[in-house]
Design an enzyme around this catalytic site. Structure first.
Site, PDB file in Angstrom:
ATOM      1  N   ASP A  32      87.295 -74.046 -50.003  1.00 44.20           N
ATOM      2  CA  ASP A  32      86.317 -73.085 -50.495  1.00 44.20           C
ATOM      3  C   ASP A  32      85.012 -73.809 -50.859  1.00 44.20           C
ATOM      4  O   ASP A  32      85.023 -74.968 -51.267  1.00 44.20           O
ATOM      5  CB  ASP A  32      86.889 -72.370 -51.730  1.00 44.20           C
ATOM      6  CG  ASP A  32      86.057 -71.183 -52.160  1.00 44.20           C
ATOM      7  OD1 ASP A  32      85.914 -70.250 -51.357  1.00 44.20           O
ATOM      8  OD2 ASP A  32      85.554 -71.191 -53.296  1.00 44.20           O
ATOM      9  N   GLU A  67      84.974 -72.696 -45.749  1.00 40.96           N
ATOM     10  CA  GLU A  67      84.168 -71.527 -46.101  1.00 40.96           C
ATOM     11  C   GLU A  67      82.713 -71.954 -46.083  1.00 40.96           C
ATOM     12  O   GLU A  67      82.294 -72.805 -46.876  1.00 40.96           O
ATOM     13  CB  GLU A  67      84.589 -71.014 -47.491  1.00 40.96           C
ATOM     14  CG  GLU A  67      83.830 -69.763 -47.940  1.00 40.96           C
ATOM     15  CD  GLU A  67      82.570 -70.092 -48.712  1.00 40.96           C
ATOM     16  OE1 GLU A  67      81.493 -69.613 -48.279  1.00 40.96           O
ATOM     17  OE2 GLU A  67      82.648 -70.819 -49.715  1.00 40.96           O
ATOM     18  N   ASP A  71      86.362 -61.760 -51.911  1.00 38.94           N
ATOM     19  CA  ASP A  71      85.141 -61.560 -52.688  1.00 38.94           C
ATOM     20  C   ASP A  71      84.313 -60.366 -52.213  1.00 38.94           C
ATOM     21  O   ASP A  71      83.284 -60.055 -52.823  1.00 38.94           O
ATOM     22  CB  ASP A  71      84.254 -62.813 -52.628  1.00 38.94           C
ATOM     23  CG  ASP A  71      84.727 -63.908 -53.577  1.00 38.94           C
ATOM     24  OD1 ASP A  71      85.410 -63.582 -54.560  1.00 38.94           O
ATOM     25  OD2 ASP A  71      84.411 -65.082 -53.326  1.00 38.94           O
TER      26      ASP A  71
END
Length: 488
Positions: free
Chosen positions: A287, A334, A385
């Site tokens: 991430d 990501e 998200d």
């Protein structure tokens, strides 16, 4: 990753059904594995399974290594003869997770299992890992200090890792052993579930946050790896400047790494952290990858993330070390947001798969909203998200809705459910891996959103399904879409 195009599903373990108010490693997880295989999915993406910290966020865990005991299956413990009392159902039909109530419900059963547990060689091997004992001590001391952040513990406990290690009482030692038992049960049950999922031809994509929480074993045991003052409090914290999600930016509060010190140790903190996660998962998703290129450094005194500066990080050196040490590791990253070109250069230098979110490509107001044009990438209907696709569509002005409708009319899929139109489009993209969310398969609105960045507390991280029935009803349709993808 293999070059064959694959489909994946994003579904947190916590969001699965169970008899006890939260998804766990029990029978329903195995049933979900069967369902994924029957649908034709090749990848199951989950969220971090580490001990949930502040706000029940999996991105603020108490450890990068430990697992949260809330996922331990009581049914599996009963099958092993460790629980002999009756297992009563708890919040079985609830579609939201009350973490504190679930923990209180499960705790007596876990204590009973510990009382019946007998040590064996496999346990001894697991317990011999340094992090296992350290985490057990950390969690025990945290409980003894009224669950406060370790920065606010009694001085002798706060300094236990870096100073004189005081002897523990018999009661404290027993609690440490209990915590080691929980970590062992978590590991055994997870690896058993992972093996079953792999047998269905499905690989599991785990999620590794870039930063660690200040209230964690990671910082308590490795304080030199972070920019802290003489009282171990962060001098700088992590976040991102104002963006799509927040006009004042996101002030995460995580401590910033001391990259000079990490370099002196050949980035051992990162090598060990990523290496251990590669044992738990088939694919490791990192991430906030952009922070390996540049990271937003906020003075800890600033109340928002608006003040700060971009600092370059030694990403090339880190991954050179990592891939030399773990040449077979599979990493995806990501790389969402408004990024400088050097982030993509770093990504492409190592051949990592990046990400695109399909709903953003349909929004004329979104930066970098070009449609995915690379094969070596992952295309999502949405992530944890984002709004669900139905929630996103309903929140848009009529002109955007009309453009989206015209696009799907060209694709001849206007007769499908709204969520399925997007699922259809994502699965038929050129991306080597297309990932859809369970919520979008189920055509759910924003009541099923996992997290809204920049906000804390309920209802973030609380969504779950009470049954697999609705997903099962979509099995044939999703399988057909995936089979069409494989023929393209």
């Amino acid at each position: 990753m293999t070059k064959k195009r694959q489909a994946g599903i994003l579904m947190p373990v916590a969001s699965l059904p169970s008899n006890f108010g939260i998804g766990d490693f029990g029978p329903q997880a195995y049933a979900f594995a069967d369902l994924m295989g029957e649908m034709g999915f090749g990848v199951w993406q989950i969220l971090p399974l580490n001990p949930l910290g502040y706000g029940n966020s999996p991105y603020q865990p108490y450890s990068s290594y430990a697992g949260d005991s809330i996922y331990i299956s009581l049914e599996k413990l009963a099958e092993d003869g460790l629980i002999t009392s009756e297992l009563k159902e708890f919040r079985k039909e609830s579609t939201n997770i009350d973490y504190e109530e679930v923990r209180q419900f499960k705790e007596p059963y876990l204590r009973e299992a510990y009382a019946h547990f007998e040590l064996d060689d496999t346990y001894e091997e697991f317990a011999s890992q340094d992090w296992v004992y350290q985490y057990a001590v950390f969690y025990m001391l945290k409980s003894k200090n009224e669950r406060k952040c370790w920065l606010d513990w009694k001085e002798e406990d706060k300094l236990w890792m870096t100073g004189d290690k005081r002897p523990f009482t018999a009661e404290e030692e027993e609690e440490i052993l209990y915590q080691i038992f929980l970590q062992y049960m978590f590991y055994c049950q997870w690896m058993e579930l992972k093996a079953y999922v792999n047998e269905q031809g499905i690989r599991i994509m785990g999620d590794l946050p870039f930063y660690v929480g200040i209230d964690s074993l990671d910082v308590w045991a490795n304080s030199k790896c972070f920019l802290l003052d003489e009282n171990f409090r962060p001098t700088y914290i992590a976040g991102v400047p104002p963006d799509y999600f927040s006009p004042t930016g996101q002030r995460w509060g995580n401590p910033i790494y001391d990259w000079d010190y990490l370099k002196e140790t050949d980035y051992a903190f990162w090598m060990e952290r990523i290496g251990y996660n590669s044992k738990l998962f088939d694919i490791v998703r990192i991430d906030h990858f952009r922070a390996f290129d540049t990271f937003w450094k906020i003075p800890s005194s600033c109340p928002t993330a608006m003040e700060g500066e971009w600092i370059e990080a030694p990403g090339y050196e880190v991954f050179d070390h990592l891939l030399k040490q773990y040449p077979d590791i599979e990493i995806v990253i990501e790389d969402l947001g408004d990024l400088r070109p050097q982030v993509m250069e770093l990504r492409d230098h190592f051949g990592f798969k990046g990400m695109k979110v399909y709903q953003f490509s349909l929004d004329p107001n979104e930066k970098n909203n070009d449609f995915p044009d690379r094969e070596n990438m992952i295309l999502y209907t949405g992530t944890h998200d984002n709004q669900t696709i139905c929630g996103w569509y309903e929140s848009k002005p009529e002109e955007v809705k009309n453009e989206v409708d015209a696009l799907f009319a060209e694709k001849n899929c206007m007769d499908e459910k709204l969520g399925h139109r997007f699922v259809h489009a994502v699965l038929q993209s050129i991306a080597e891996l297309s990932v859809v969310t369970a919520q979008d398969i189920l055509n759910l609105g924003d009541e099923a959103r996992i997290n809204q960045p920049g906000t804390l507390g309920s209802p973030n991280w609380e969504w779950r399904i009470a049954s697999l029935d609705a997903l099962t009803e979509e099995k044939q349709h999703i399988r057909q879409l995936i089979e069409e993808t494989e023929r393209i």
